[in-house]
Design a protein around this motif. Structure first.
Motif, PDB file in Angstrom:
ATOM      1  N   ALA A 135     108.037  80.511  14.983  1.00  0.00           N
ATOM      2  CA  ALA A 135     108.522  79.878  15.722  1.00  0.00           C
ATOM      3  C   ALA A 135     108.079  80.187  17.206  1.00  0.00           C
ATOM      4  N   GLY A 136     106.866  80.425  17.351  1.00  0.00           N
ATOM      5  CA  GLY A 136     106.189  80.536  18.602  1.00  0.00           C
ATOM      6  C   GLY A 136     106.400  81.775  19.488  1.00  0.00           C
ATOM      7  N   MET A 137     106.931  82.907  18.591  1.00  0.00           N
ATOM      8  CA  MET A 137     107.143  84.232  18.927  1.00  0.00           C
ATOM      9  C   MET A 137     106.704  85.162  17.984  1.00  0.00           C
ATOM     10  N   VAL A 138     106.256  86.377  18.557  1.00  0.00           N
ATOM     11  CA  VAL A 138     105.864  87.310  17.873  1.00  0.00           C
ATOM     12  C   VAL A 138     107.019  88.300  17.466  1.00  0.00           C
ATOM     13  N   ILE A 139     107.431  88.298  16.129  1.00  0.00           N
ATOM     14  CA  ILE A 139     108.467  89.024  15.919  1.00  0.00           C
ATOM     15  C   ILE A 139     108.374  90.313  15.318  1.00  0.00           C
ATOM     16  N   SER A 140     107.032  90.885  15.071  1.00  0.00           N
ATOM     17  CA  SER A 140     106.884  92.102  14.670  1.00  0.00           C
ATOM     18  C   SER A 140     105.283  92.487  14.953  1.00  0.00           C
ATOM     19  N   LYS A 141     104.751  93.455  14.852  1.00  0.00           N
ATOM     20  CA  LYS A 141     103.539  94.007  14.979  1.00  0.00           C
ATOM     21  C   LYS A 141     103.224  94.375  13.275  1.00  0.00           C
TER      22      LYS A 141
END
Length: 238
Positions: free
Chosen positions: A228-234
């Motif tokens: 959803a347009g966001m980095v949620i984890s590496k």
């Protein structure tokens, strides 16, 4: 043409070859280019490319294949591939450059084939793994590896003789709104970061700008999961 059954090849490997050949035929039919790498034995990459570009059988089509050699193969592959392409690697399971390429394949939108011997790569490390279990480190210098990709070339052309097989099932949802797709995390590779908590990333769909506030400090080349347009984890590289 040579049949895997006539080579004394293990049945499991013969099946893997058949699956990889069908995928290759489908990708080539969809205008893919195949990029060949072999960090420790560059002649294999060059030989594979020659097999596909210059068919030795009259009437067989020339297929787009390019050998990448020299330093920093990860950067070379990154700049060369486009979504839908194929990367074929000839290397041991521990080769760091090939592992880095395979880790990024999903973010680049490419299909992967890994040829090698000895200890096998982790499950899921590549889309297709064509492997000889013999751990002999000199095996890559023998005819068994050459036979493997000769068969891959031959079986790919066998698939071309059956046009009904050449349309791969859709792997990407084409609906304008899909509940499943909108709720999934997608792998991406960081291209650049900004001081405002955003970054530019590469995904199978292309270049995207995303928010990074949940992921902490990121650097170009990092692998991340985007939702959803966001980095949620590496993502941890295997």
């Amino acid at each position: 043409m040579t049949s895997p059954a006539h080579t004394g090849m293990a049945p499991e490997l013969a099946i893997d070859l058949a699956h990889a050949s069908l995928t290759l035929a489908q990708r080539f039919s969809d205008k893919a280019t195949m990029w060949c790498i072999a960090p420790a034995f560059s002649p294999h990459a060059q030989h594979i490319a020659v097999e596909f570009v210059h068919p030795v059988v009259v009437g067989k089509r020339a297929l787009p294949a390019v050998a990448l050699t020299g330093p920093d193969l990860v950067a070379q592959v990154r700049m060369s591939v486009r979504p839908g392409d194929v990367v074929i690697a000839c290397a041991g399971a521990g080769d760091p450059e090939v592992r880095a390429v395979m880790n990024r394949a999903a973010a680049w939108g490419v299909t992967t084939i890994w040829i090698g011997n000895g200890e096998r790569p982790a499950i899921g490390a590549a889309d297709h793994v064509l492997w000889l279990d013999d751990p002999d480190p000199t095996l890559a210098a023998t005819g068994e590896f050459v036979l493997m990709y000769h068969l891959l070339w031959e079986l790919t052309h066998v698939c071309f003789e059956h046009p009904g097989l050449l349309t791969a099932p859709p792997s990407v949802c084409t609906d304008d709104v899909c509940i499943t797709c909108s709720d999934e995390g997608r792998p991406a590779e960081v291209l650049s970061t900004a001081t405002d908590g955003t970054a530019s990333v590469r995904t199978a769909a292309g270049r995207e700008d995303v928010v990074t506030v949940l992921a902490g400090t990121l650097f170009p080349g990092d692998l991340v999961l985007v939702h959803a347009g966001m980095v949620i984890s590496k993502l941890r590289e295997t």
